[in-house]
Design an enzyme around this catalytic site. Structure first.
Site, PDB file in Angstrom:
ATOM      1  CD  GLU A 167      -3.232  -0.783   1.980  1.00  0.00           C
ATOM      2  OE1 GLU A 167      -3.142   0.049   2.874  1.00  0.00           O
ATOM      3  OE2 GLU A 167      -4.264  -1.427   1.755  1.00  0.00           O
ATOM      4  CD  GLU A 378      -4.542  -5.617   3.495  1.00  0.00           C
ATOM      5  OE1 GLU A 378      -5.284  -4.755   4.005  1.00  0.00           O
ATOM      6  OE2 GLU A 378      -3.301  -5.570   3.543  1.00  0.00           O
TER       7      GLU A 378
HETATM    8  C1  BG6 Z   1      -4.812  -1.919   4.904  1.00  0.00           C
HETATM    9  C2  BG6 Z   1      -3.542  -2.440   5.496  1.00  0.00           C
HETATM   10  O1  BG6 Z   1      -4.645  -0.570   4.707  1.00  0.00           O
HETATM   11  O2  BG6 Z   1      -5.954  -1.939   5.670  1.00  0.00           O
HETATM   12  C3  BG6 Z   1      -3.696  -3.291   6.719  1.00  0.00           C
HETATM   13  O3  BG6 Z   1      -2.742  -3.070   4.539  1.00  0.00           O
HETATM   14  C4  BG6 Z   1      -4.784  -2.724   7.592  1.00  0.00           C
HETATM   15  O4  BG6 Z   1      -2.454  -3.375   7.353  1.00  0.00           O
HETATM   16  C5  BG6 Z   1      -6.076  -2.733   6.816  1.00  0.00           C
HETATM   17  O5  BG6 Z   1      -4.924  -3.370   8.808  1.00  0.00           O
HETATM   18  C6  BG6 Z   1      -7.261  -2.183   7.583  1.00  0.00           C
HETATM   19  O6  BG6 Z   1      -6.974  -0.929   8.097  1.00  0.00           O
HETATM   20  P1  BG6 Z   1      -7.115  -0.619   9.630  1.00  0.00           P
HETATM   21  O7  BG6 Z   1      -6.635   0.776   9.803  1.00  0.00           O
HETATM   22  O8  BG6 Z   1      -8.549  -0.774   9.942  1.00  0.00           O
HETATM   23  O9  BG6 Z   1      -6.260  -1.585  10.342  1.00  0.00           O
END
Ligand code: BG6
Length: 479
Positions: A167, A378
């Protein structure tokens, strides 16, 4: 309507990252990463858990893999903690550190689970921050090469899928959470794009290393990606959405697939004094370090409208509490675009727009533009899960979210988009990057709170059983 089956060998699994699950932050030779320091500060100022224990995956990894196997995973995307392997960033390897990843990968393979390895997920060794301010300094690129080269050599016969840097676009937006930035430098926004340039070089080097060393290896970046819709059909809003797309999305994809900076975005950055300093040879390297696929982290779509020239530059806000509407502001790029809330979409408690169609849209758009296979590394819903008296976690909201996103992915596939794997976030509950452990994403509940790590006992959520059925039916049974 066309309705094909998933292709043979389609991979189902889930994702995590090292500092968010492993814990054992200073165990068996590991030294601190910048995330240990950043999260310590978040603990002191906001009461979020530190990364010291996280989900204690370091001590539970065999149990976790057994649960993944029980869900039917055929893949698992995780990252390697650089400072576990090289506590000082470079120099002697920490044998106990690398052994952890040997054991993890062997355990996955033994269970028929294909590893997807991310080389870097926000956790630069603290030693390199102390030495030269980490990613702010171009020296980091050589040190990343040293680290990446070692890891790729070590696992070249066991790992086929590699993602480089997690990211970059999100790092530009939320740089003080994703990198340690000294307070005195935080007002210099050009440095955000300079860090990104250094990461582009590191990414290209890692791609070349995989191509050189790994037989049949495939490599790409994992990008945080959101489609940008115009707030209205007024031409100036449509233009603003195009501008936001160029700066948020094209600016990264064009590097990964064409080895060039998107011209419109670059001209805008130059006009504001924000453009990175590029040295001779950099752009050639980026062309040589081409990607084989794109890994996408998709949570939400975005919305933009026109932004007057006289507005002040600012970057994205954060919702620190999980109270809907508490997000502290939107990005503004004067004369180019400003982000805003999309009135047509519901949001999570953290103000992230829920938009399955956005996933179908980006899949179609990216694939038709670049013609490369895609991986979801993700996708998921952060929520305040409740452990009920019956010892269960009834997370139907998560099931609904994932079901609609899987349907959207499938629709894009039915229109020809090539997808290798689906890895939602996250395999188990973990430390959120900006909201402690109370914001949960996992199929596996980890029994701990921000204040009390307890024993990190694992429990199966309702989504665990649902995803098990999804995988067993190869994506056909989503009920
Ligand atoms: C992505 C990241 O941005 O989103 C993760 O790669 C992250 O590391 C995920 O945990 C969700 O975001 P957050 O801030 O809710 O943990």
């Amino acid at each position: 309507m066309i309705n094909t089956k998933y292709p043979e060998g389609f991979l189902w699994g889930a994702a995590t990252s090292a500092y968010q699950v492993e814990g054992a932050a200073l165990t068996n030779g590991k030294k601190a990463s910048q995330q240990d320091i950043i999260n310590q500060e978040n603990y002191e100022t906001r009461g979020f858990a530190t990364a010291d224990i996280a989900s204690d995956h370091y001590h539970h990894f065999r149990e976790d893999i057994a649960l993944m196997k029980e869900m039917g995973f055929t893949t698992y995307r995780f990252s390697i903690a650089w400072s576990r392997v090289f506590p000082e960033g470079v120099g002697p390897v920490n044998e106990e550190g690398i052994q952890f990843y040997r054991d993890l990968i062997d355990e996955l393979l033994k269970n028929g689970i294909e590893p997807i390895v991310t080389l870097y997920h926000y956790d630069l060794p603290w030693a390199l921050v102390r030495k030269y301010n980490g990613w702010l300094n171009r020296e980091v690129v050589a040190d990343f090469e040293y680290y990446a080269s070692y890891i790729i050599e070590e696992f070249k016969n066991k790992v086929k899928y590699w993602t480089t840097i997690n990211e970059q676009s999100i790092i530009v937006q939320f740089w003080t959470q994703k990198c340690f930035i000294p307070k005195t430098l935080q007002s210099n926004n050009q440095l955000r794009y300079q860090i990104n340039h250094h990461m582009n070089l590191a990414h290209a080097i890692a791609c070349k290393l995989v191509h050189e060393k790994v037989p049949n290896g495939l490599v790409g970046a994992a990008i945080g990606y959101a489609p940008v819709y115009p707030l209205t059909s007024k031409p100036e809003d449509v233009m603003a959405a195009q501008n936001a797309h160029d700066l948020h999305n094209g600016y990264y994809l064009d590097i990964y697939f064409k080895g060039i900076y998107t011209k419109s975005a670059m001209i805008y950055l130059e006009s504001k004094g924000l453009a990175p300093k590029i040295e001779p040879g950099d752009m050639e390297l980026m062309k040589e370090g081409y990607s084989d696929f794109l890994a996408l982290n998709y949570y939400a779509s975005e919305c933009a409208k026109a932004c007057p020239e006289e507005e002040e530059l600012r970057f994205a806000g954060v919702n620190w509490t999980g109270v809907k509407g508490a997000m502290d502001g939107h990005e503004r790029q004067p004369g180019f675009f400003q982000m805003c809330t999309n009135p047509n979409l519901d949001t999570t408690d953290w103000d992230w727009a829920i938009d399955p169609t956005g996933l179908e849209y980006i899949f179609r758009d990216i694939y038709m533009r670049y013609n490369k296979p895609l991986i979801i590394t993700e996708n998921g819903l952060g929520a305040f899960d409740q452990l009920t008296e019956d010892g269960r976690i009834h997370d139907d909201y998560r099931i609904n979210y994932l079901r609609e996103h899987i349907k959207a992915m499938k629709k894009a596939m039915d229109f020809g988009v090539e997808v290798i794997a689906y890895c939602p976030w996250s395999a188990m509950d973990l430390l959120s990057t900006s909201n402690g452990v109370k914001k949960r994403y996992g199929f596996i509940y980890v029994d701990r709170t921000d204040d009390d790590a307890k024993e990190c006992k694992r429990l199966k959520k309702d989504s665990f059983y649902w995803y098990q059925k999804v995988i067993e039916s190869n994506g056909m049974d989503l009920d």
